[in-house]
Scaffold this active site. Structure first.
Site, PDB file in Angstrom:
ATOM      1  N   GLY A   1      45.640 109.927  68.495  1.00 54.53           N
ATOM      2  CA  GLY A   1      46.243 109.998  69.779  1.00 54.53           C
ATOM      3  C   GLY A   1      44.930 109.595  70.847  1.00 54.53           C
ATOM      4  O   GLY A   1      44.124 110.010  70.694  1.00 54.53           O
TER       5      GLY A   1
ATOM      6  N   GLY B   1      52.573 117.939  65.678  1.00 52.29           N
ATOM      7  CA  GLY B   1      53.875 118.502  65.292  1.00 52.29           C
ATOM      8  C   GLY B   1      55.002 118.131  66.408  1.00 52.29           C
ATOM      9  O   GLY B   1      54.715 117.817  67.604  1.00 52.29           O
TER      10      GLY B   1
ATOM     11  N   TYR C   1      49.981 105.065  56.643  1.00 49.13           N
ATOM     12  CA  TYR C   1      49.429 104.627  57.812  1.00 49.13           C
ATOM     13  C   TYR C   1      48.853 105.544  58.611  1.00 49.13           C
ATOM     14  O   TYR C   1      47.570 105.269  59.296  1.00 49.13           O
ATOM     15  CB  TYR C   1      50.751 104.097  58.799  1.00 49.13           C
ATOM     16  CG  TYR C   1      50.203 103.473  60.011  1.00 49.13           C
ATOM     17  CD1 TYR C   1      49.611 102.442  60.227  1.00 49.13           C
ATOM     18  CD2 TYR C   1      50.623 104.324  61.337  1.00 49.13           C
ATOM     19  CE1 TYR C   1      49.259 102.070  61.677  1.00 49.13           C
ATOM     20  CE2 TYR C   1      50.492 103.843  62.483  1.00 49.13           C
ATOM     21  CZ  TYR C   1      49.622 102.676  62.821  1.00 49.13           C
ATOM     22  OH  TYR C   1      49.335 102.456  63.981  1.00 49.13           O
TER      23      TYR C   1
END
Ligand code: SF4
Length: 482
Positions: A40, A115, A262
């Site tokens: 992120g 999440g 990924y």
């Protein structure tokens, strides 16, 4: 998002870290977040505790921009938790930067979440009907309200009661003035690991750390100890480390297989398995399932590299870096007014003509989402002189969105949801196209008794019940996924 075209990849999710019992806890949290930056890049935050007071520093931007020496100097104490987040840019994102810190009837608590809760908006509507006032549009805030409203006398009991009410994906780190908590949802969608820095003064005086990925431990000198188990809450306090399971019903674990494909870094161990080993096995399996007459194997960097190594080794073909990625493309890059064809892709990738000219190329990538970028890369490789381009994808076709903390386009934008493999091949302009089978992917990630995976974005079958967000709330109020 900048003027550059949107990346044709699933967006990374979030990363969390926590540190207990270290004189430079916030600096360790900062270093851990730095290692998790790939999860992120749009905002980050750290909350520290000096044993009496919690202090927070959080902002939009990347970890190294946000945490200057001065900022870290204002986060004293032996405890810290941190969060790095992907979200869509905008004012609402600033509101939702984590960790969330509140002063409630259970004392001061700080919470960071990786999440996505699938029943958050149902619970939120119920709480709002009884007068709760929410400060953010983040699903994470629901957890804080449930803890505050619990009639249970102690914080751990209140937390267990709150956790039993939420559904979906959550790897959480939480902190009070003297305790750190690490929690995973009963299905264990997202990873969360525990590590230790021995301080040589007895086990209770060691530094205990938690992180989304084990690569965060390497930089701070922590030794990986174990994963937090699905449905487990680990508490670290003055009395040491304790663990309990908060759930009521047994559910089958569903760890996100896309972490291996990924998201996670190849130097991490995720769900008990090295990501590097999984990706190489995906490439080998792909070569077995879909061989092709060719001269050279070329990865789409960076995430296709390890699978391409596996493919080349299995196929007995040379591996070459025929595409070079520019790692320094900032989010604020300004496009030229006269648009150059395929500008966005050219800015990130450049072909090595000497390696591609006259070659039959097997190109390895880890996914095709919308197909737009793959099409441009195909054109780039052909323009560089390749005589044939065969695309191999190290996972099955992505046919369904994720509801568990990964930002994905809607089903209608996923090319594999509406087109056959042959139609996709034709659209992107490849000589041949093949995906890894689902069975092959499961094998490569060593699915077995120890680990069972979520594969919903490849099957359209989900392990939880949920109501799509858009049916619950008006689009204008829809939350950004963490
Ligand atoms: Fe991972 Fe896909 Fe499941 Fe989402 S739907 S948790 S991306 S495997």
């Amino acid at each position: 998002m900048s003027g550059l075209e949107r990346s044709d990849k699933f967006k990374d999710e979030c990363g969390v870290v926590a540190v207990h019992n270290h004189p430079e806890a916030s600096t360790l949290a900062y270093l851990g977040l730095h290692q998790l930056q790939h999860r992120g890049q749009e905002s980050a935050g750290i909350v520290s505790s000096d044993g009496a007071r919690l202090r927070v520093h959080k902002a939009m931007g990347e970890v190294a921009e946000i945490f200057t020496e001065e900022a870290l100097g204002k986060l004293p104490g032996m405890l810290a938790i941190g969060h790095t987040r992907y979200s869509t840019a905008g004012d609402s994102a600033a509101l939702n930067v984590q960790p969330i810190m509140v002063d409630c009837n259970k004392g001061m608590i700080a919470l960071a979440h990786n999440g996505n809760l699938v029943n958050a908006w149902e619970i939120r509507s119920r709480l709002e009907a009884y007068g709760s006032i929410f400060q953010t549009t983040s699903d994470t805030e629901v957890i804080v309200h449930l803890i505050a409203q619990s009639k249970e006398p102690t914080l751990p009991e209140a937390m267990c009661e709150a956790l039993r009410q939420i559904e979906g994906a959550f790897s959480l780190v939480m902190m009070t003035h003297d305790r750190v908590f690490a929690i995973r949802d009963p299905r264990g969608f997202r990873p969360l690991s525990m590590g230790r820095i021995p301080n040589g003064a007895g086990e209770e005086r060691d530094t205990i750390v938690f992180a989304s990925e084990t690569c965060a431990f390497d930089l701070i000198g922590a030794v990986f100890e174990r994963d937090i188990k699905p449905g487990e809450m680990v508490v670290v306090g003055p009395e040491g480390v304790s663990s309990r399971f908060y759930g009521t019903e047994e559910v089958k674990p569903a760890s996100c297989i896309f972490e291996h494909v990924y998201f996670a870094r190849p130097d991490s161990v995720v769900f008990g398995r090295s990501v590097q080993v999984s990706r190489e096995a995906m490439g080998r399996q792909l070569a077995k399932e879909s061989p092709v007459e060719a001269d050279v194997v070329v990865p789409v960097p960076d995430s296709g590299v390890t699978a391409a190594l596996g493919y080349a080794a299995e196929a007995g073909l040379p591996f070459r870096f025929g595409l070079i990625r520019n790692h320094y493309v900032g989010r604020t890059f300004i496009e030229p007014e006269q648009r150059v064809r395929d500008f966005g892709v050219k800015l990130k990738l450049n072909p090595v003509r000497s390696l591609l000219t006259g070659q039959r190329v097997v190109l390895i990538d880890d996914s095709i989402v919308r197909g737009t970028t793959s099409r441009k890369i195909m054109r780039m490789v052909r323009d560089a002189g390749a005589t044939e381009v065969h695309l191999r994808i190290s996972c099955p076709p992505t046919i369904s969105p994720c509801y568990y903390g990964v930002d994905t386009p809607s089903k209608s934008q996923l090319i594999a949801a509406t087109k056959t493999v042959e139609e996709i091949r034709d659209y992107i302009g490849a000589d041949s196209l093949a995906y890894l089978s689902l069975e092959g992917l499961r094998q490569a990630c060593a699915e077995g008794e120890e680990t069972t995976y979520c594969t919903s974005c490849y099957t359209g079958t989900y392990p939880t019940e949920f109501v799509p967000l858009e049916q619950l709330i008006p689009p204008a109020l829809a939350p950004k996924k963490p």
